[in-house]
Write an enzyme that holds these catalytic residues in place. Sequence first.
Site, PDB file in Angstrom:
ATOM      1  CB  THR A   1      -0.976  -0.017   1.194  1.00 25.40           C
ATOM      2  OG1 THR A   1      -1.789  -1.192   1.090  1.00 25.40           O
ATOM      3  CG2 THR A   1      -1.861   1.218   1.212  1.00 25.40           C
TER       4      THR A   1
ATOM      5  CG  MET B   1      -1.721   1.913  -4.945  1.00 22.67           C
ATOM      6  SD  MET B   1      -3.215   0.943  -4.636  1.00 22.67           S
ATOM      7  CE  MET B   1      -3.748   1.657  -3.087  1.00 22.67           C
TER       8      MET B   1
ATOM      9  CG  LEU C   1       1.921   4.753  -9.248  1.00 20.24           C
ATOM     10  CD1 LEU C   1       3.104   5.240 -10.086  1.00 20.24           C
ATOM     11  CD2 LEU C   1       1.487   3.346  -9.667  1.00 20.24           C
TER      12      LEU C   1
ATOM     13  CD  GLU D   1       1.658  12.090  -1.758  1.00 20.66           C
ATOM     14  OE1 GLU D   1       1.492  13.328  -1.787  1.00 20.66           O
ATOM     15  OE2 GLU D   1       2.225  11.490  -0.832  1.00 20.66           O
TER      16      GLU D   1
ATOM     17  N   GLY E   1       1.062  17.317  -0.805  1.00 22.00           N
ATOM     18  CA  GLY E   1      -0.044  16.405  -0.568  1.00 22.00           C
ATOM     19  C   GLY E   1      -0.586  16.601   0.830  1.00 22.00           C
TER      20      GLY E   1
ATOM     21  CG  HIS F   1      -4.007  -1.696  -1.775  1.00 19.51           C
ATOM     22  ND1 HIS F   1      -2.692  -1.764  -1.379  1.00 19.51           N
ATOM     23  CD2 HIS F   1      -4.067  -2.390  -2.929  1.00 19.51           C
ATOM     24  CE1 HIS F   1      -1.990  -2.459  -2.261  1.00 19.51           C
ATOM     25  NE2 HIS F   1      -2.820  -2.865  -3.214  1.00 19.51           N
TER      26      HIS F   1
END
Length: 130
Positions: A34, A37, A40, A42, A61, A68
Amino acid sequence: MDIKAGLKMTKRETVTEEKAAKTLGSGSLLVYGTPAMLLLVEKTAVALLEGHLDEGMTTVGTNLNVDHVAASPLGCEVCCEVELMEIDRKKLTFSVEVRDPAGIIGKGTHERFIVDAEKFQKKADGKFEK
């Protein structure tokens, strides 16, 4: 600033042992972690905004709300698509979808704020100074 709702960006990566839950400490299995993921997501949002912000501006962010929902094994290619859905002054809201060849593995939203890079860095660097 040259951003508008509807902009989309896609980034792909291969699930490697370095991106596995077991390696990242977020689980005990050799499947897409997670944390990888979310990184990726961001990276994809940041890439979408490249060339669209005024000089000296960047984004940070502030919120990731991504489920997930399926595992992806080592060697699998995953694809992340973000779409800029809403611009509220300096707040940018993206829809997020992450897929592998079998289907959706992640879905949700991501928020970023537009900030003056130099001012933001200076404030962070001085956080514990008196």
